[in-house]
Design a protein around this motif. Sequence first.
Motif, PDB file in Angstrom:
ATOM      1  N   VAL A 165       0.813  -1.090  -0.020  1.00 40.24           N
ATOM      2  CA  VAL A 165       0.114  -0.085  -0.210  1.00 40.24           C
ATOM      3  C   VAL A 165       0.870   0.643  -0.003  1.00 40.24           C
ATOM      4  CG1 VAL A 165      -1.375   0.933   1.422  1.00 40.24           C
ATOM      5  CG2 VAL A 165      -1.836  -1.340   1.447  1.00 40.24           C
ATOM      6  N   TRP A 166       1.984   1.253   0.981  1.00 37.39           N
ATOM      7  CA  TRP A 166       2.760   2.356   1.204  1.00 37.39           C
ATOM      8  C   TRP A 166       3.955   2.716  -0.568  1.00 37.39           C
ATOM      9  CZ3 TRP A 166       7.383   4.343   0.510  1.00 37.39           C
ATOM     10  CH2 TRP A 166       8.209   5.479   1.450  1.00 37.39           C
ATOM     11  N   LEU A 167       3.798   1.547  -1.528  1.00 42.44           N
ATOM     12  CA  LEU A 167       4.572   1.617  -2.620  1.00 42.44           C
ATOM     13  C   LEU A 167       3.603   2.146  -3.558  1.00 42.44           C
ATOM     14  CD1 LEU A 167       6.076  -1.341  -2.726  1.00 42.44           C
ATOM     15  CD2 LEU A 167       7.461   0.521  -2.149  1.00 42.44           C
ATOM     16  N   ARG A 168       2.496   1.489  -3.732  1.00 45.14           N
ATOM     17  CA  ARG A 168       1.500   2.274  -4.367  1.00 45.14           C
ATOM     18  C   ARG A 168       0.780   4.204  -4.129  1.00 45.14           C
ATOM     19  NH1 ARG A 168      -1.347  -2.197  -4.020  1.00 45.14           N
ATOM     20  NH2 ARG A 168      -0.608  -2.768  -5.868  1.00 45.14           N
ATOM     21  N   ASN A 169       1.215   3.938  -2.564  1.00 44.63           N
ATOM     22  CA  ASN A 169       1.103   5.426  -2.645  1.00 44.63           C
ATOM     23  C   ASN A 169       1.643   6.402  -2.435  1.00 44.63           C
ATOM     24  OD1 ASN A 169      -2.141   4.552  -2.729  1.00 44.63           O
ATOM     25  ND2 ASN A 169      -2.172   4.385   0.154  1.00 44.63           N
ATOM     26  N   ASN A 170       3.145   6.426  -2.394  1.00 44.32           N
ATOM     27  CA  ASN A 170       4.340   7.018  -2.159  1.00 44.32           C
ATOM     28  C   ASN A 170       5.806   6.657  -2.773  1.00 44.32           C
ATOM     29  OD1 ASN A 170       3.480   7.959   0.495  1.00 44.32           O
ATOM     30  ND2 ASN A 170       3.086   5.965   0.526  1.00 44.32           N
ATOM     31  N   TYR A 171       4.828   7.127  -4.168  1.00 47.53           N
ATOM     32  CA  TYR A 171       5.930   6.950  -5.543  1.00 47.53           C
ATOM     33  C   TYR A 171       6.436   7.904  -5.568  1.00 47.53           C
ATOM     34  CZ  TYR A 171       7.692   5.650 -10.399  1.00 47.53           C
ATOM     35  OH  TYR A 171       8.606   4.908 -11.277  1.00 47.53           O
ATOM     36  N   GLY A 172       7.592   7.911  -5.653  1.00 49.58           N
ATOM     37  CA  GLY A 172       8.742   9.332  -6.010  1.00 49.58           C
ATOM     38  C   GLY A 172       8.657   9.881  -4.247  1.00 49.58           C
ATOM     39  N   VAL A 173       8.151   9.339  -3.274  1.00 48.67           N
ATOM     40  CA  VAL A 173       8.941   9.393  -1.771  1.00 48.67           C
ATOM     41  C   VAL A 173       9.783   8.745  -1.802  1.00 48.67           C
ATOM     42  CG1 VAL A 173       7.800   9.815   0.067  1.00 48.67           C
ATOM     43  CG2 VAL A 173       6.917  10.283  -1.267  1.00 48.67           C
ATOM     44  N   LEU A 174      11.003   9.045  -1.053  1.00 48.08           N
ATOM     45  CA  LEU A 174      11.464   8.383  -0.422  1.00 48.08           C
ATOM     46  C   LEU A 174      11.597   7.577   0.406  1.00 48.08           C
ATOM     47  CD1 LEU A 174      15.145  11.145  -0.052  1.00 48.08           C
ATOM     48  CD2 LEU A 174      14.589   9.493  -1.797  1.00 48.08           C
TER      49      LEU A 174
END
Length: 580
Positions: free
Chosen positions: A34-43
């Motif tokens: 879920v984190w990968l899907r919602n935070n693409y481009g966030v370190l």
Amino acid sequence: MEYLIFALTVLAFIVLIMFKGLLDDRKRRADFIVWLRNNYGVLPKREEIKQEEFQRISCYFRRHEAEEFHVDDITWNDLNMDSVFKKMNYAYSAAGEEYLYYLLRTPAQDTDRIERMEKHIRFFMEHEEERIKFQVFFAKLGRTGKHSIYDYLNYLDLLGARSNWKHYLGDLGIVLSILIMFFSVPAGVVLLIFFICRNIIAYFKIKNEIEPYITSFGYILRLLRSVDDIIRLSSEGFEEEMEELKACRKKMSRFKSGSYIIMSSARMSASGNPIEVLLDYVRMTFHLDLIKFNNMLVEVRKNITAIDRMLTISGYMEATIAVGAYRTSLGEAYCLPELNDYEGLYIENMYHPLIDNPVKNSISTKRGVLLTGSNASGKSTFLKTVSLNAILAQTIHTCLADSYSGSPYRIMSSMALRDDLSGGESYYIVEIKSLKRILNQAAPSGSRQAQADLPSAHCVNGNKVLCFVDEVLRGTNTVERIAASAQILKSLARENVICFAATHDIELTHLLENDYSNYHFEEEIKGDDIEFNYRLMDGRATTRNAIKLLRVMGYDEEIIQNAENLAEEFIVKGVWKAHV
């Protein structure tokens, strides 16, 4: 009956713990997705990379640096590339971040590599589900702690030749002790205790010696499991890589077989699993993991090339994901550079990634550039911005600009130098050595310079060089500085070389006006304040504000007035005159 109930209760408790651990792992995986899907481009959230950690991160590069031209240490440090790396380190595995570091240090000298890599970057940017699956596998692969896998691979020979016969003899002693007990219990018990104690003492002695390598073997096992997962995924454009991974994986089949004895997942994570605790005592007594270690060591030594290729391919794949994530973090503030046979350099509205609210500048030139202007006006930052964008263009095919066009260059700099106290060398000696390596790299084919032994520059005849020099020969007196600087810069004003140089010596702009284009930065003094616009301007600097800046900083008026008088008299007469 009571013993049976107690045993069943303990068994149920163990099963419950294992089941809860399984559920927790699944929840963590689901949350991560879920984190990968919602935070693409966030370190990714992780501890700040400390300077000493770069020793590990640079290991892959150090092992492969001799293979092609690379950004040398002087240029890397001049441009503060460690901090630039941190801004784009979206990797979850050691293989990924080590390859990303390697990528940033090896600017492509042809367009084939860049074109292929761009297809892979675009694939992961456009296929979210595939990207996430790969990232999950790379996260499972993880990092290696404070040491790189290459630290261990490079020093396998230190373990020397290892044999299992001592372990087999210890196990045989235990078996014989048990057999003797059938004939003489006291003798058998004494021998059994002796061999068990002997084995345990020997176990810890050997275990301490090989423990670091057990950790590295654990990473290789995780790598093999990741490869097993990856080769089952559909990945457009990675057909060659997938076939090579399968071939390498096949070579390592014997390494993985029976590896649970030495490195079960529970044991490597220090989970305290009761079954693992029991197995630890079995290992200590019979040396099962030490025997397996020696067998695995044979396989590692035999297949170092295959391990390196698996690390390279998986690291490359994750690096392309990281580049896509970095692009996403930039929004629209980047471009895909054009790398061609353009005889020069064209960059429009470029900026530096480490500066908040940067002022953007453009440059278009087919020959060298001389920059003049006062301190803090923006000269050094401009040099770093141009050189950094050139490196990014040829490494991650991403420029922090509206557009970029240029040839593939060998990029070098001589900027943030300092005295070498440990080597006993003055600033001037350090500086001329730094400049000499650029001159050797830029030397024409067949010259003595071109044939010089340059371990850090990899001199190859006929390559195009893009170099950056900040304050040429600042470490010596004015007369000799101008004379020597003029000749050094003139020698860099040749075909296939573009040199950007910043200087305070206006004399150089006149001496080299036929070879270099003049640009400058300027400031404006308003009352007791100074304003810099950081805009690149055509022509040489025409203002002299160094003495005026003394007034802005609150210096005594007498000092300022005397300095102005001295300067005016020198301009008129060309001779310095001491004032008493």
